[in-house]
Design a protein around this motif. Structure first.
Motif, PDB file in Angstrom:
ATOM      1  N   LEU A  63       0.826  -1.204   0.000  1.00  0.00           N
ATOM      2  CA  LEU A  63       0.000   0.000   0.000  1.00  0.00           C
ATOM      3  C   LEU A  63       0.864   1.259   0.000  1.00  0.00           C
ATOM      4  O   LEU A  63       0.602   2.213  -0.737  1.00  0.00           O
ATOM      5  N   HIS A  64       1.920   1.244   0.791  1.00  0.00           N
ATOM      6  CA  HIS A  64       2.828   2.392   0.853  1.00  0.00           C
ATOM      7  C   HIS A  64       3.457   2.648  -0.512  1.00  0.00           C
ATOM      8  O   HIS A  64       3.522   3.792  -0.974  1.00  0.00           O
ATOM      9  N   GLU A  65       3.913   1.591  -1.165  1.00  0.00           N
ATOM     10  CA  GLU A  65       4.514   1.727  -2.493  1.00  0.00           C
ATOM     11  C   GLU A  65       3.510   2.289  -3.489  1.00  0.00           C
ATOM     12  O   GLU A  65       3.847   3.156  -4.308  1.00  0.00           O
ATOM     13  N   ALA A  66       2.266   1.822  -3.425  1.00  0.00           N
ATOM     14  CA  ALA A  66       1.236   2.316  -4.343  1.00  0.00           C
ATOM     15  C   ALA A  66       0.948   3.792  -4.089  1.00  0.00           C
ATOM     16  O   ALA A  66       0.788   4.575  -5.029  1.00  0.00           O
ATOM     17  N   ARG A  67       0.899   4.186  -2.822  1.00  0.00           N
ATOM     18  CA  ARG A  67       0.657   5.598  -2.497  1.00  0.00           C
ATOM     19  C   ARG A  67       1.806   6.481  -2.965  1.00  0.00           C
ATOM     20  O   ARG A  67       1.579   7.578  -3.485  1.00  0.00           O
ATOM     21  N   GLN A  71       1.643   9.618  -5.613  1.00  0.00           N
ATOM     22  CA  GLN A  71       2.133  10.953  -5.269  1.00  0.00           C
ATOM     23  C   GLN A  71       3.167  11.447  -6.274  1.00  0.00           C
ATOM     24  O   GLN A  71       3.211  12.628  -6.610  1.00  0.00           O
ATOM     25  N   THR A  72       4.015  10.549  -6.736  1.00  0.00           N
ATOM     26  CA  THR A  72       5.092  10.955  -7.638  1.00  0.00           C
ATOM     27  C   THR A  72       4.712  10.822  -9.101  1.00  0.00           C
ATOM     28  O   THR A  72       5.466  11.259  -9.970  1.00  0.00           O
ATOM     29  N   GLY A  73       3.575  10.196  -9.370  1.00  0.00           N
ATOM     30  CA  GLY A  73       3.127  10.025 -10.745  1.00  0.00           C
ATOM     31  C   GLY A  73       3.914   8.982 -11.504  1.00  0.00           C
ATOM     32  O   GLY A  73       3.946   8.986 -12.719  1.00  0.00           O
ATOM     33  N   THR A  74       4.559   8.093 -10.799  1.00  0.00           N
ATOM     34  CA  THR A  74       5.323   7.026 -11.442  1.00  0.00           C
ATOM     35  C   THR A  74       4.571   5.715 -11.315  1.00  0.00           C
ATOM     36  O   THR A  74       3.620   5.592 -10.560  1.00  0.00           O
ATOM     37  N   ASP A  75       5.025   4.751 -12.080  1.00  0.00           N
ATOM     38  CA  ASP A  75       4.443   3.417 -11.947  1.00  0.00           C
ATOM     39  C   ASP A  75       4.876   2.825 -10.626  1.00  0.00           C
ATOM     40  O   ASP A  75       6.008   3.016 -10.177  1.00  0.00           O
ATOM     41  N   ALA A  76       3.960   2.095  -9.993  1.00  0.00           N
ATOM     42  CA  ALA A  76       4.297   1.424  -8.742  1.00  0.00           C
ATOM     43  C   ALA A  76       5.334   0.357  -9.027  1.00  0.00           C
ATOM     44  O   ALA A  76       5.218  -0.384  -9.997  1.00  0.00           O
ATOM     45  N   PRO A  77       6.374   0.296  -8.208  1.00  0.00           N
ATOM     46  CA  PRO A  77       7.372  -0.748  -8.408  1.00  0.00           C
ATOM     47  C   PRO A  77       6.747  -2.120  -8.209  1.00  0.00           C
ATOM     48  O   PRO A  77       5.794  -2.267  -7.457  1.00  0.00           O
ATOM     49  N   ALA A  78       7.277  -3.084  -8.902  1.00  0.00           N
ATOM     50  CA  ALA A  78       6.772  -4.445  -8.733  1.00  0.00           C
ATOM     51  C   ALA A  78       6.973  -4.881  -7.295  1.00  0.00           C
ATOM     52  O   ALA A  78       8.007  -4.595  -6.689  1.00  0.00           O
ATOM     53  N   VAL A  79       5.989  -5.558  -6.769  1.00  0.00           N
ATOM     54  CA  VAL A  79       6.087  -6.056  -5.401  1.00  0.00           C
ATOM     55  C   VAL A  79       7.136  -7.146  -5.378  1.00  0.00           C
ATOM     56  O   VAL A  79       7.152  -8.031  -6.230  1.00  0.00           O
ATOM     57  N   SER A  80       8.014  -7.056  -4.419  1.00  0.00           N
ATOM     58  CA  SER A  80       9.087  -8.029  -4.307  1.00  0.00           C
ATOM     59  C   SER A  80       8.533  -9.416  -4.064  1.00  0.00           C
ATOM     60  O   SER A  80       7.656  -9.616  -3.242  1.00  0.00           O
ATOM     61  N   THR A  81       9.057 -10.375  -4.811  1.00  0.00           N
ATOM     62  CA  THR A  81       8.653 -11.753  -4.576  1.00  0.00           C
ATOM     63  C   THR A  81       9.679 -12.460  -3.712  1.00  0.00           C
ATOM     64  O   THR A  81       9.560 -13.641  -3.457  1.00  0.00           O
ATOM     65  N   ALA A  82      10.685 -11.715  -3.275  1.00  0.00           N
ATOM     66  CA  ALA A  82      11.674 -12.302  -2.382  1.00  0.00           C
ATOM     67  C   ALA A  82      10.998 -12.691  -1.084  1.00  0.00           C
ATOM     68  O   ALA A  82      10.168 -11.973  -0.568  1.00  0.00           O
ATOM     69  N   THR A  83      11.364 -13.845  -0.599  1.00  0.00           N
ATOM     70  CA  THR A  83      10.746 -14.330   0.621  1.00  0.00           C
ATOM     71  C   THR A  83      11.782 -14.443   1.714  1.00  0.00           C
ATOM     72  O   THR A  83      12.955 -14.696   1.444  1.00  0.00           O
ATOM     73  N   PRO A  84      11.350 -14.251   2.948  1.00  0.00           N
ATOM     74  CA  PRO A  84      12.294 -14.371   4.036  1.00  0.00           C
ATOM     75  C   PRO A  84      12.815 -15.791   4.136  1.00  0.00           C
ATOM     76  O   PRO A  84      12.106 -16.736   3.820  1.00  0.00           O
ATOM     77  N   PRO A  85      14.045 -15.947   4.582  1.00  0.00           N
ATOM     78  CA  PRO A  85      14.605 -17.285   4.680  1.00  0.00           C
ATOM     79  C   PRO A  85      13.917 -18.098   5.769  1.00  0.00           C
ATOM     80  O   PRO A  85      13.415 -17.564   6.738  1.00  0.00           O
ATOM     81  N   SER A  86      13.903 -19.414   5.553  1.00  0.00           N
ATOM     82  CA  SER A  86      13.306 -20.311   6.535  1.00  0.00           C
ATOM     83  C   SER A  86      14.436 -21.072   7.222  1.00  0.00           C
ATOM     84  O   SER A  86      15.303 -21.621   6.587  1.00  0.00           O
ATOM     85  N   SER A  87      14.438 -21.079   8.550  1.00  0.00           N
ATOM     86  CA  SER A  87      15.451 -21.794   9.315  1.00  0.00           C
ATOM     87  C   SER A  87      14.944 -21.969  10.720  1.00  0.00           C
ATOM     88  O   SER A  87      13.792 -21.673  11.022  1.00  0.00           O
ATOM     89  N   ASP A  88      15.826 -22.432  11.615  1.00  0.00           N
ATOM     90  CA  ASP A  88      15.429 -22.602  13.021  1.00  0.00           C
ATOM     91  C   ASP A  88      15.000 -21.274  13.619  1.00  0.00           C
ATOM     92  O   ASP A  88      14.154 -21.217  14.488  1.00  0.00           O
ATOM     93  N   THR A  89      15.583 -20.216  13.175  1.00  0.00           N
ATOM     94  CA  THR A  89      15.222 -18.883  13.670  1.00  0.00           C
ATOM     95  C   THR A  89      14.427 -18.140  12.604  1.00  0.00           C
ATOM     96  O   THR A  89      14.569 -16.938  12.443  1.00  0.00           O
ATOM     97  N   GLY A  90      13.587 -18.867  11.881  1.00  0.00           N
ATOM     98  CA  GLY A  90      12.843 -18.312  10.761  1.00  0.00           C
ATOM     99  C   GLY A  90      12.003 -17.107  11.110  1.00  0.00           C
ATOM    100  O   GLY A  90      11.919 -16.162  10.332  1.00  0.00           O
ATOM    101  N   VAL A  91      11.361 -17.121  12.255  1.00  0.00           N
ATOM    102  CA  VAL A  91      10.495 -16.001  12.638  1.00  0.00           C
ATOM    103  C   VAL A  91      11.320 -14.738  12.801  1.00  0.00           C
ATOM    104  O   VAL A  91      10.988 -13.691  12.244  1.00  0.00           O
ATOM    105  N   ALA A  92      12.398 -14.822  13.535  1.00  0.00           N
ATOM    106  CA  ALA A  92      13.242 -13.648  13.752  1.00  0.00           C
ATOM    107  C   ALA A  92      13.815 -13.154  12.431  1.00  0.00           C
ATOM    108  O   ALA A  92      13.827 -11.950  12.164  1.00  0.00           O
ATOM    109  N   GLU A  93      14.263 -14.067  11.596  1.00  0.00           N
ATOM    110  CA  GLU A  93      14.821 -13.673  10.305  1.00  0.00           C
ATOM    111  C   GLU A  93      13.760 -13.042   9.413  1.00  0.00           C
ATOM    112  O   GLU A  93      14.029 -12.052   8.726  1.00  0.00           O
ATOM    113  N   ALA A  94      12.567 -13.609   9.438  1.00  0.00           N
ATOM    114  CA  ALA A  94      11.491 -13.056   8.612  1.00  0.00           C
ATOM    115  C   ALA A  94      11.122 -11.657   9.086  1.00  0.00           C
ATOM    116  O   ALA A  94      10.922 -10.746   8.275  1.00  0.00           O
ATOM    117  N   LEU A  95      11.009 -11.472  10.385  1.00  0.00           N
ATOM    118  CA  LEU A  95      10.696 -10.145  10.920  1.00  0.00           C
ATOM    119  C   LEU A  95      11.813  -9.159  10.604  1.00  0.00           C
ATOM    120  O   LEU A  95      11.553  -7.999  10.284  1.00  0.00           O
TER     121      LEU A  95
END
Length: 109
Positions: A63-67, A71-95
């Motif tokens: 939503l922030h990117e779209a806004r 405001q700037t009159g540019t095309d919205a950047p593509a939403v990143s498809t990068a995903t947070p890494p999954s591991s034993d500490t996946g939650v902390a890494e994702a956050l």
């Protein structure tokens, strides 16, 4: 006031809405459910509250990117498809990944 039951991450939730808005709530719930399932696939099951928080942050980022684009009159950047890494500490890494993404956005303001 109407009540709609939506399913998020396999669990039903009753949601109140204005009469006539039931289908819109169902559509929005399906969109949110897709984000929650995507996060869950990346970090595993860490509890609904954390999954919902992370999905909400990703939606807020979009939503922030779209806004900004409006405001700037540019095309919205593509939403990143990068995903947070999954591991034993996946939650902390994702956050941390979400926090880094949000920090990057605020620096561009």
């Amino acid at each position: 006031m109407a009540t709609v039951t939506v399913e998020i991450n396999g669990r039903p939730y009753a949601v109140g809405c204005a009469d006539g808005q039931e289908e819109r709530v169902r559509i929005l719930a399906r969109q949110f459910d897709g984000h929650v399932k995507s996060v869950a696939g990346d970090v595993g099951h860490v509890g609904d509250l954390r999954l919902f928080l992370m999905a909400a942050l990703l939606l807020a980022d979009e939503l922030h990117e779209a806004r900004l684009a409006l405001q700037t009159g540019t095309d919205a950047p593509a939403v990143s498809t990068a995903t947070p890494p999954s591991s034993d500490t996946g939650v902390a890494e994702a956050l941390n990944a979400v926090a880094a993404r949000l920090e990057k956005l605020t620096q561009s303001l």
